[in-house]
Design a protein around this motif. Structure first.
Motif, PDB file in Angstrom:
ATOM      1  N   UNK A 211     -64.072  19.013 -24.925  1.00  0.00           N
ATOM      2  CA  UNK A 211     -65.303  18.225 -24.870  1.00  0.00           C
ATOM      3  C   UNK A 211     -66.306  18.892 -23.929  1.00  0.00           C
ATOM      4  N   UNK A 285     -72.547  24.815 -28.649  1.00  0.00           N
ATOM      5  CA  UNK A 285     -72.523  23.374 -28.808  1.00  0.00           C
ATOM      6  C   UNK A 285     -72.093  22.860 -30.166  1.00  0.00           C
ATOM      7  N   UNK A 342     -81.533  12.651 -41.265  1.00  0.00           N
ATOM      8  CA  UNK A 342     -81.027  11.810 -40.189  1.00  0.00           C
ATOM      9  C   UNK A 342     -81.586  10.390 -40.243  1.00  0.00           C
ATOM     10  N   UNK A 346     -79.367   7.078 -41.040  1.00  0.00           N
ATOM     11  CA  UNK A 346     -79.344   5.978 -40.087  1.00  0.00           C
ATOM     12  C   UNK A 346     -79.690   4.683 -40.763  1.00  0.00           C
ATOM     13  N   UNK A 350     -77.487   1.307 -40.954  1.00  0.00           N
ATOM     14  CA  UNK A 350     -77.826   0.010 -40.368  1.00  0.00           C
ATOM     15  C   UNK A 350     -77.864  -1.057 -41.457  1.00  0.00           C
TER      16      UNK A 350
ATOM     17  N   UNK B 358     -77.482  16.934 -27.269  1.00  0.00           N
ATOM     18  CA  UNK B 358     -77.916  16.529 -28.615  1.00  0.00           C
ATOM     19  C   UNK B 358     -76.850  16.760 -29.693  1.00  0.00           C
ATOM     20  N   UNK B 359     -75.963  17.737 -29.471  1.00  0.00           N
ATOM     21  CA  UNK B 359     -74.964  18.044 -30.499  1.00  0.00           C
ATOM     22  C   UNK B 359     -73.858  16.993 -30.551  1.00  0.00           C
ATOM     23  N   UNK B 360     -73.717  16.215 -29.499  1.00  0.00           N
ATOM     24  CA  UNK B 360     -72.606  15.260 -29.454  1.00  0.00           C
ATOM     25  C   UNK B 360     -73.065  13.888 -29.930  1.00  0.00           C
ATOM     26  N   UNK B 363     -71.005   8.181 -28.835  1.00  0.00           N
ATOM     27  CA  UNK B 363     -69.746   7.937 -28.105  1.00  0.00           C
ATOM     28  C   UNK B 363     -69.452   9.078 -27.131  1.00  0.00           C
ATOM     29  N   UNK B 364     -69.519  10.310 -27.620  1.00  0.00           N
ATOM     30  CA  UNK B 364     -69.159  11.438 -26.767  1.00  0.00           C
ATOM     31  C   UNK B 364     -70.125  11.581 -25.597  1.00  0.00           C
ATOM     32  N   UNK B 367     -69.069   8.923 -22.841  1.00  0.00           N
ATOM     33  CA  UNK B 367     -67.841   9.147 -22.073  1.00  0.00           C
ATOM     34  C   UNK B 367     -67.819  10.507 -21.374  1.00  0.00           C
ATOM     35  N   UNK B 378     -59.914   9.027 -29.197  1.00  0.00           N
ATOM     36  CA  UNK B 378     -61.165   8.517 -29.739  1.00  0.00           C
ATOM     37  C   UNK B 378     -61.149   6.995 -29.890  1.00  0.00           C
ATOM     38  N   UNK B 381     -61.749   5.453 -26.546  1.00  0.00           N
ATOM     39  CA  UNK B 381     -63.138   5.727 -26.169  1.00  0.00           C
ATOM     40  C   UNK B 381     -64.085   4.806 -26.914  1.00  0.00           C
ATOM     41  N   UNK B 397     -75.677   1.012 -34.904  1.00  0.00           N
ATOM     42  CA  UNK B 397     -74.599   0.488 -35.729  1.00  0.00           C
ATOM     43  C   UNK B 397     -73.378   1.389 -35.628  1.00  0.00           C
ATOM     44  N   UNK B 398     -73.637   2.703 -35.652  1.00  0.00           N
ATOM     45  CA  UNK B 398     -72.529   3.646 -35.717  1.00  0.00           C
ATOM     46  C   UNK B 398     -72.531   4.529 -34.476  1.00  0.00           C
ATOM     47  N   UNK B 401     -72.961   8.480 -34.739  1.00  0.00           N
ATOM     48  CA  UNK B 401     -74.210   9.173 -35.064  1.00  0.00           C
ATOM     49  C   UNK B 401     -74.619  10.074 -33.901  1.00  0.00           C
ATOM     50  N   UNK B 402     -75.348  11.155 -34.199  1.00  0.00           N
ATOM     51  CA  UNK B 402     -75.847  11.973 -33.095  1.00  0.00           C
ATOM     52  C   UNK B 402     -76.722  11.136 -32.173  1.00  0.00           C
ATOM     53  N   UNK B 404     -79.312  11.833 -30.767  1.00  0.00           N
ATOM     54  CA  UNK B 404     -80.750  12.037 -31.012  1.00  0.00           C
ATOM     55  C   UNK B 404     -81.306  11.042 -32.016  1.00  0.00           C
ATOM     56  N   UNK B 405     -80.417  10.315 -32.713  1.00  0.00           N
ATOM     57  CA  UNK B 405     -80.890   9.341 -33.691  1.00  0.00           C
ATOM     58  C   UNK B 405     -81.443   8.086 -33.020  1.00  0.00           C
ATOM     59  N   UNK B 418     -73.257   5.998 -19.510  1.00  0.00           N
ATOM     60  CA  UNK B 418     -72.435   7.117 -19.039  1.00  0.00           C
ATOM     61  C   UNK B 418     -72.112   6.935 -17.556  1.00  0.00           C
TER      62      UNK B 418
END
Lengths: 354, 518
Positions: A211, A285, A342, A346, A350, B358-360, B363-364, B367, B378, B381, B397-398, B401-402, B404-405, B418
């Protein structure tokens, strides 16, 4: 809902499905390309899928895959390691020196340890140059590329260490087994590759270290602020890459029962090509270990298949370059598509939540 | 003051939508010729969006632009510049590796018929533009060696050299010292006298009242007030900005003064250092006390040392001298990990640059700082992140999702989550609501207040007076690396904060000095 609205929403949903399918195909492109390559070569060259050829192929692939797996973590953390090829050469020469100069008994274990230590030392130098001295990874590892290659040449004064399997006096050694033995009908290098792959993908997806590697590649400042020891994690990636380089050097020396100081030239470029083919971003990344493995398979299958088809060596090089450029272009397309979809993804998620 | 009169530039019925919200909602905005047109509003009110549309940086979804009564199409900043509309951004867009003249003509280099630079002409025209600004900077000097105030002048010179008729200044003083600010005011008045129309954005009320001819207040993407200088009072502006007759404070549970001390800083000193092309202020003997459950505001101008103080406490910056005590125990804060282990966590000022990966996934990202097991789970987490998301009302909702959304407000909550995942005792927030819309802002205030009532001690910095007055139980004012004042809840007012934050005694006095210090 009016019929028109219903039709519209249905066509939306279809477009949604199409977009998702396209993204899925793009993500799985390394597998697709591999399957297509295998199919084409199997059709054109009847002996391509023979057990004998697959065994040779797997040895080739495992060597580039091992280097690529090591490279993956370095690249994921936003670095690059140009010195792996030189480390492979150094590893073989160190092992050859120990085997040749060790009087009495089988020095295989000692040779392996010495080779691993030498490459871990180079990896540590890479890591320290990048994290402590602040040298850009490209430059730091370019430097060690030359240093390690020079050291490999110095060890034997540019000569080959022959007869590593045993010499005229009648001593035999275990050393060639590293590259030549079989376990459950599979060559040892394939097992080494499989083990490294299992460890690396476990680390990448299941451990804090993995991670942290992704986080550093994604946003190093943020990673530092989250309390991640950035220097330590980067050092680990270079050490692991050095370890992989050492293993490849040992395998090649064991296969040939000789070590030559020029071994491993351009391996680093093959590894980078495999990593990129596998969808790992050179900016760090983003990417997977499995991707790099598949990338190494694509390059290996392509190379062997073209040889068997009798394509000229010069054309092979051109084709390899074309494949890499194409792969990265598709990668960019995927990134753009993902960004474009994206908001779309999304919204549908939703809506599904309501 | 408004000689010449009339409307030079008009945005008619303009609408601009971003995913998730309407930034401008049918706005008709008129710019008066040859005057200082002031645009006021809270962060997220739509000021910057409107300016970017007028400067051609962005295009409106609906509505039209009119210049001198003619319809105007702006596809790019270059087109706007060709029409004489120029913008000086809040974040200066200078190229530090080039010299002054090269900056003035960056992107619009003067060339001979062959593409060869007319270096001499660029230099002389840059010099003449700077002379108009009464700032004879060396045109061959590197911009990297200039102060922030002088860099801004380079930007102004750039707009003048290209014949700007309408000049947009987006929060031009946010990074300037008092003397530099005074010098800028002088320049603005001279430009107006020379026939340039100025559009001026700021949320420093005293500046606006000093400079403005026409006032327009934006709130939540709508114009809620328009008036001329003679009709405008501070009260008028504040009421329209906030939409309340008196800004409501986030109800404080009333921190007992007797509540135990959570964090104590004694005589903290750091050395000044250059970092990322900006000079970090040295802290010069900062001492403070933060009680359990208290929300302590740290106000100061840019360069006062606010961020530096937080960075020391977060383990990012070494201290030269001084002591930090947590619950009475001295703590070493050599690394971020040490600070987190001790119970101090920080939400950085710049979400994109220092916070999010931004790549994570969401959730990631949440944590990332938590001390986890050797093997990640997971499922565990996800459960932990769900709890935090519910607590902080992160609307997603999810969680896969990245990150950045998410909208700015929700991204900020992700960073807050965090920190909370590390179970801190002291929470540090650097500009907790930067770049967040008003609704989300007040939600974050409420959340912070709840956390404080639950026993968390919060230290936040802000360059917004309003934020400090709304959120803080007590405020400290930093000025040039020292604590200049301590204000109890009742005494936190614009005047008190400004007065303590300015390195010189009174801003009005500084104005008459005409920035001789530049």
């Amino acid at each position: 809902m009016t019929p028109i609205a219903q039709t519209l929403s249905r066509s939306n949903r279809l477009a949604d499905r199409g977009a998702r399918l396209l993204l899925l195909l793009l993500r799985a492109r390394a597998v697709l390309v591999l399957v297509v390559l295998l199919a084409v070569f199997a059709l054109l060259v009847p002996s391509f899928l023979s057990a004998n050829n697959l065994s040779i192929l797997s040895k080739h692939v495992s060597i580039s895959a091992i280097v690529a797996i090591g490279m993956t973590f370095v690249v994921l953390a936003g670095g690059i390691d140009l010195s792996v090829g030189s480390m492979a050469g150094l590893s073989g020469m160190v092992a050859g020196y120990v085997l040749t100069h060790h009087a009495g008994g089988d020095a295989t274990l000692l040779a392996v340890l010495a080779a691993l230590l030498a490459c871990l030392a180079v990896g540590a130098v890479n890591g320290l140059l990048v994290t402590r001295a602040g040298v850009a990874p490209f430059i730091a590892t370019l430097g060690t590329l030359y240093i390690a290659r020079g050291a490999a040449l110095l060890i034997s004064n540019g000569k080959t260490f022959p007869n590593l399997g045993g010499d005229a006096s009648g001593t035999t050694r275990l050393f060639p087994a590293i590259g030549q033995s079989f376990l459950l009908h599979l060559p040892t290098p394939v097992w080494v590759m499989a083990m490294l792959f299992a460890i690396a993908s476990g680390v990448a997806t299941r451990t804090p270290l993995g991670r942290h590697i992704y986080a550093i590649g994604g946003n190093e400042r943020a990673a530092r602020l989250a309390g991640i020891n950035v220097a330590q994690v980067k050092l680990v990636t270079y050490l692991f890459s050095g370890l992989c380089g050492a293993l490849v050097g040992l395998i090649i020396a064991a296969q040939l029962e000789a070590s030559h100081p020029a071994t491993g030239e351009t391996f680093e470029l093959n590894a980078i090509a495999a990593v990129v083919l596998g969808g790992t971003s050179l900016m760090g990344g983003r990417g997977t270990v499995l991707g790099s493995l598949l990338g190494a398979f694509v390059i290996g299958v392509l190379a062997d298949g073209l040889v068997m088809l009798g394509v000229s060596e010069f054309w092979q090089i051109v084709i390899k370059g074309l494949v890499i450029v194409l792969a990265v272009s598709i990668d960019q397309l995927q990134t753009r598509l993902q960004a474009a979809f994206l908001p779309y993804l999304m919204r549908s998620s939703t809506e599904a939540g309501r | 003051m408004s000689a010449g009169g009339g409307i030079i530039l008009e945005a008619r019925d303009v609408v601009k939508r971003y995913p998730g919200h309407v930034a401008l909602d049918h706005i008709t905005y008129r710019v008066h010729r040859n005057a200082v047109n002031v645009l006021i509003g809270e962060n997220g009110a739509g000021k910057s969006t409107l300016m970017r549309i007028l400067a051609g940086v962005e295009q409106a979804d609906e509505g039209t632009l009119w210049l001198e009564g003619q319809p105007l199409q702006l596809g790019s900043p270059r087109e706007a510049s060709a029409q004489g509309i120029a913008i000086v951004h809040q974040e200066l867009a200078v190229l530090p590796n080039l010299n002054v003249a090269e900056n003035v003509f960056a992107g619009r280099e003067l060339t001979h018929r062959l593409p060869v630079l007319k270096t001499d002409e660029q230099k002389s025209r840059s010099a003449s533009a700077l002379r108009r600004l009464h700032k004879p900077l060396a045109v061959e000097g590197l911009v990297a060696e200039l102060s922030l105030g002088n860099r801004q002048l380079v930007e102004l010179a750039r707009t003048l050299a290209h014949g700007a008729r309408v000049l947009i200044l987006d929060e031009p003083t946010s990074a300037l010292s008092v003397a530099e600010t005074a010098a800028l005011f002088q320049v603005v008045e001279e430009l107006r006298a020379a026939g340039v129309t100025i559009l001026y954005i700021s949320h420093r009320l005293h500046e606006l009242l000093h400079l403005g001819d026409y006032f327009t207040v934006l709130r939540s993407g709508r114009i809620v007030g328009e008036a001329e200088r003679s009709e405008v009072t501070r009260q008028w502006i504040v009421e329209r900005m906030s939409g309340r007759s008196e800004a409501e404070r986030v109800a404080s549970a009333g921190v007992a003064v007797a509540s135990p001390v959570a964090l104590e800083v004694k005589g903290l000193r750091t050395t000044a250092m250059a970092q990322d092309e900006s000079v970090r202020t040295a802290l010069d003997g900062v001492s403070l006390v933060l009680r359990r459950g208290e929300v302590l505001g740290l106000y100061g101008l840019l360069g006062a040392g606010r961020t530096e103080l937080l960075e020391v406490l977060a383990g990012l910056r070494p201290r030269a001298d001084g002591e930090v005590l947590l619950d009475g125990q001295p703590v070493r804060l050599r690394t971020v990990a040490e600070a987190i282990a001790a119970g101090i966590a920080m939400v950085p000022e710049d979400r994109q640059r220092d916070g999010l990966v931004p790549e994570l996934s969401i959730r990631e990202n949440v944590v990332l700082a938590a001390k986890g097991a050797r093997v990640l789970s997971p499922a565990q987490e996800t459960q932990r992140v769900r709890e935090l998301a519910t607590q902080l009302n992160i609307v997603a909702h999810d969680l896969e999702l990245p990150v950045t959304a998410l909208s700015g407000g929700n991204q900020q909550k992700v960073l807050l989550a965090r920190c909370l995942a590390c179970a801190p005792r002291v929470l540090l927030l650097d500009e907790p609501t930067r770049g967040i819309d008003v609704g989300a802002k007040h939600e974050i205030y409420r959340i912070l207040r709840q956390l404080a009532s639950a026993g968390l001690s919060i230290l936040f910095t802000s360059s917004e007076v309003e934020e400090t007055t709304l959120l803080a139980d007590r405020a400290l004012v930093l000025c040039q690396g020292r604590i200049a004042a301590e204000l109890p809840a009742g005494a936190i007012t614009d005047e008190a904060l400004f007065a303590a934050a300015s390195p010189q005694v009174a801003t009005t006095a500084a104005t008459s000095q005409q920035g001789s210090k530049l």
